[in-house]
Write an enzyme that holds these catalytic residues in place. Structure first.
Site, PDB file in Angstrom:
ATOM      1  N   ASP A  75     -10.603   2.119  -3.333  1.00  0.00           N
ATOM      2  CA  ASP A  75     -11.169   1.873  -2.003  1.00  0.00           C
ATOM      3  C   ASP A  75     -12.685   1.925  -2.045  1.00  0.00           C
ATOM      4  O   ASP A  75     -13.338   1.672  -1.037  1.00  0.00           O
ATOM      5  CB  ASP A  75     -10.643   2.909  -1.005  1.00  0.00           C
ATOM      6  CG  ASP A  75      -9.302   2.481  -0.440  1.00  0.00           C
ATOM      7  OD1 ASP A  75      -8.891   1.333  -0.699  1.00  0.00           O
ATOM      8  OD2 ASP A  75      -8.663   3.292   0.248  1.00  0.00           O
ATOM      9  N   ASP A  97       0.841  -1.203   0.000  1.00  0.00           N
ATOM     10  CA  ASP A  97       0.000   0.000   0.000  1.00  0.00           C
ATOM     11  C   ASP A  97       0.878   1.255   0.000  1.00  0.00           C
ATOM     12  O   ASP A  97       2.085   1.201   0.297  1.00  0.00           O
ATOM     13  CB  ASP A  97      -0.885  -0.043   1.256  1.00  0.00           C
ATOM     14  CG  ASP A  97      -2.184   0.737   1.113  1.00  0.00           C
ATOM     15  OD1 ASP A  97      -2.298   1.521   0.153  1.00  0.00           O
ATOM     16  OD2 ASP A  97      -3.064   0.566   1.971  1.00  0.00           O
TER      17      ASP A  97
HETATM   18  C1  DGJ Z   1      -5.797   1.946   1.805  1.00  0.00           C
HETATM   19  C2  DGJ Z   1      -6.130   0.714   1.016  1.00  0.00           C
HETATM   20  O1  DGJ Z   1      -6.566   1.050  -0.248  1.00  0.00           O
HETATM   21  C3  DGJ Z   1      -7.161  -0.096   1.790  1.00  0.00           C
HETATM   22  O2  DGJ Z   1      -7.566  -1.199   1.038  1.00  0.00           O
HETATM   23  C4  DGJ Z   1      -6.561  -0.510   3.099  1.00  0.00           C
HETATM   24  O3  DGJ Z   1      -5.498  -1.391   2.874  1.00  0.00           O
HETATM   25  C5  DGJ Z   1      -6.112   0.707   3.878  1.00  0.00           C
HETATM   26  N1  DGJ Z   1      -5.266   1.558   3.088  1.00  0.00           N
HETATM   27  C6  DGJ Z   1      -5.380   0.300   5.129  1.00  0.00           C
HETATM   28  O4  DGJ Z   1      -4.882   1.359   5.804  1.00  0.00           O
END
Ligand code: DGJ
Length: 742
Positions: A549, A479
């Protein structure tokens, strides 16, 4: 042979069955003139007839006559400051502050196959016969420098991949202020520019605008390719649709700051370029050093946007993605993020894993929150040590327990970041990217580590390696949740601060490379707050990307439709999540959530233990369906049919290579009473094959399905109408049709 050279006139023709790309060396000035890019043409011994010149009074002369002004010549890799006034593809400043250069043709070489790019991701070949590469060397006598323009044409793909190298052969350093990967001057301006824009949770939205005179551009200045624009643009004719018409696609294999710019000049010539964003870029090239630009992949299609997308899909799936997972069926995963966020312990996640296993899910992914004191997003990044209150047996113990359930285990990292108060921050406060005597802005309460420094990358590799080597980890979600501000590196000289952004991304690529080399069987999924780094650079290391997300099925129609412009379904991370949806509160049915997520890598991101028995049975069915079809979904031809940007309906289809099988996704956002008759016209089938629609006794020839379509309100007792009546009328309805040759 795919590259021919007319030696005496120094004309170069790169061609295959479908595309041609032609340019030549100007007789006197030895600059390169672009002649043609488009549908394939038979090779000729001379291309003099393609040269276009007008007498244009009041032009500045380059070669001593009025038609030699570079302003009026279509070029291959233009400079600024002599007689061309359009924005250039490159710019160099020497020690005296001069930015005038005169790179003249020097030589060429043809290489079988495709050379790799030093330290940068790029498309590749497995066998030499797959492509041929032309390298043109230009030389500037005053600087004593070379520019090497590199063009690869694939033998049976509609692709030309370009990159550029700068070599300093002189005695003094100079500065590169601009180094585009590609530049093409097209002869007219009758195009619409298509690109993908967005924001967090709204990535990949398709934007189409008619070209205007002057400059129009997309870019990133954020240190990542970003949510805002994708490093991709296409130029299509006004009547080009998904299915027909001409389009040029340009896609940059890069994950950092980029610029895609189209300039229409006063004679309606269209200059398109793509490369590292020159804004905030300045690279000091010392004697004997080489600077390598990223690669730009250029696609020509006369089969509409689907033709362009399919060329990108096939290339990126098979000759950009690499390694163990490239051609393998990807595991159906369950991720605990939307199920628990930071609030979990070993027992809770094991229950999720166990339930998921019983329903056929293959991989459990533990997301953010397993390390340091990470109970919310304000702390602990960089302290990659298990929180033993949550996980008494550590990652090692948990991963082994998950494996003993018969599932694979995956883990979340955010390697590029550090939070204040961590051990890492205390030991190395100077490792963050920040400018002396200026504030260091926060983003999601975290700082960006200076990945332009080798010792930082070394250290993070060591920390990650310590966790990975003692555990059973089959998957890593990488990430990256904030953009770079106050860009400055403590170890670079003042005249090299313009290198920070590019060096940073080289550091990211380097860490990926080292982890992949040590753990070749780990499946990486890249992520940057969803899709802020959904780019071809990342696909070289991580064959799949978390697309957004936003997990709402209706929102995902637009996001996945747009993302499919460039990226194959095998790269598009897509999960079924809970309702009310966590991002928009929408209540899409369980079926519709899965019917959208099937068109990607497929998985779940919800507390599966809370599902009703009926829902659990649905999960079983969905998992079984995806397992049966995932090969086709990964490797079939994907066509967009109805656009969510244009109507209430969305539809797409995947057709197997031999056209014996297809899967159609059809979605209707809002229900309407007393609806008009709807049909979905299919595409890509064999007109002569007889297909059966699964679950019905109806059979149709491919031609009928393509010309008439599936009649959604059909008067059948045993097919769509019956199925449809169950869901009709309700918002967010959807249907999957599976077609098989009889
Ligand atoms: C952003 C990501 O896109 C999410 O899927 C998740 O992993 C969060 N960060 C975790 O902090």
């Amino acid at each position: 042979m795919t590259i021919k050279v007319n030696e005496s006139a120094k004309e170069f023709h790169l061609f295959n069955e479908n595309i041609s790309y032609i340019f030549r060396v100007l007789e006197k000035s030895k600059q390169l003139e672009h002649l043609y890019f488009g549908k394939s043409m038979k090779h000729r011994d001379s291309y003099k007839h393609l040269i276009e010149r007008e007498i244009r009074p009041s032009s500045n002369m380059f070669e001593g006559d009025h038609t030699s002004s570079l302003e009026h010549i279509r070029q291959e890799y233009p400079s600024y400051g002599t007689t061309d006034f359009r924005y250039p593809a490159h710019m160099i400043t020497n020690n005296e502050g001069s930015h005038i250069t005169n790179f003249k043709y020097d030589s060429y070489q043809i290489i079988k196959g495709k050379p790799t790019l030093n330290a940068l991701p790029a498309t590749y070949v497995e066998q030499e016969h797959e492509a041929e590469t032309l390298e043109i060397t230009l030389h500037d006598a005053v600087l004593n420098a070379k520019i090497i323009l590199c063009y690869t044409i694939y033998t049976d793909r509609n692709v030309i991949a370009r990159n550029t190298r700068f070599v300093n052969e002189g005695e003094e350093a100079f500065f590169i202020n601009n180094a585009m990967s590609t530049s093409v001057d097209l002869p007219d301006d009758q195009y619409e520019m298509v690109h993908l824009y967005g924001a967090w949770a709204r990535e990949g939205h398709v934007e189409t605008q008619k070209l205007a005179k002057g400059i129009q551009s997309i870019s990133s200045t954020r240190g990542a390719s970003s949510h805002v624009h994708n490093p991709f643009l296409a130029l299509k004719r006004a009547d080009t649709t998904n299915h027909s018409g001409e389009v040029y696609g340009f896609s940059l294999v890069y994950s950092g700051n980029f610029l895609g710019q189209v300039e229409v000049d006063t004679y309606n010539v269209t200059r398109v370029m793509l490369g590292i964003n020159p804004f905030q870029f300045k690279w000091k090239l010392h004697p004997s050093e080489t600077f390598q630009t990223p690669e730009c992949v250029m696609v020509y299609s006369d089969q509409g946007l689907n033709g362009m997308s399919q060329t990108f899909h096939e290339l990126y799936r098979s000759r950009l993605a690499r390694g163990y997972w490239r051609d393998k069926e990807r595991p159906i995963l369950i991720n605990n993020w939307e199920a628990t966020y930071f609030d979990f312990n070993e027992e809770k996640v094991l229950t999720i894993a166990e339930t998921a296993k019983d329903l056929g899910i293959e991989l459990f992914v533990l997301d953010d929150g397993w390390f340091g004191e990470r109970h919310d997003d304000s702390t602990s990044l960089g302290d990659w040590f298990e929180n033993t209150d949550k996980l008494p047996n550590g990652i090692s113990g948990l991963s082994k327990k998950v494996e003993s359930l018969g599932m694979k285990f995956g883990l979340w990292f955010e390697p590029e970041m550090v939070s204040k108060g961590t051990k890492l921050f205390k030991e190395h406060p100077d490792w963050i990217i920040s400018t002396p005597n200026r504030q260091a802005s926060h983003g999601r309460n975290q700082f960006v580590l200076d990945f332009s420094r080798t010792e930082v990358v070394d250290h993070i590799f060591k920390l990650m390696d310590e966790v990975i080597c003692k555990s059973k980890i089959s998957y890593i979600k990488w990430d990256m949740n904030r953009y770079i501000t106050e860009a400055y590196s403590a170890t670079l000289n003042s005249d090299q601060q313009g290198e920070v952004f590019h060096r940073y991304i080289l550091g990211v690529y380097n860490l990926f490379d080292r982890l992949i080399n040590k753990y070749p069987e780990i499946l990486f999924e890249s992520c940057a707050g969803g899709g802020a780094r959904f780019d071809p650079g990342m696909l070289y290391y991580a064959p799949q990307t978390w697309t957004s997300d936003n997990t709402d099925a209706v929102e995902r129609l637009k996001i996945q439709y747009g993302t499919s412009m460039v990226y194959p379904l095998s790269a598009i991370g897509s999960h079924v999540s809970a309702i009310p949806n966590h991002q928009v509160g929408r209540m899409a049915s369980f079926d519709t959530r899965a019917n959208v997520a099937f068109f990607g890598t497929f998985g779940y991101e919800l507390d599966i233990t809370k599902l009703s028995d009926e829902e659990k049975n649905k999960v079983k069915e969905q998992v079984a369906f995806f397992k049966e079809k995932r090969r086709l979904i990964r490797s079939g031809k994907f066509y967009r049919m109805l656009s969510p940007f244009e109507s209430n309906e969305t539809s797409w289809i995947i057709v197997s290579e031999n056209k014996t099988e297809a899967i159609v996704g059809y979605y209707k956002v809002l229900a309407r009473p007393n609806e008009q008759y709807n049909r979905v016209k299919l595409i890509g089938l064999d007109p002569t094959k007889l297909y059966k629609i699964q679950g019905t006794s109806a059979t149709h020839y491919g031609d009928e399905l393509m010309h008439v379509g599936i009649i959604l309100a059909g008067n059948y007792t045993d097919r769509a109408a019956e199925y449809w009546s169950k869901e009709h009328p309700s918002d967010y309805s959807s249907k999957i049709f599976v077609l098989k040759e009889v």
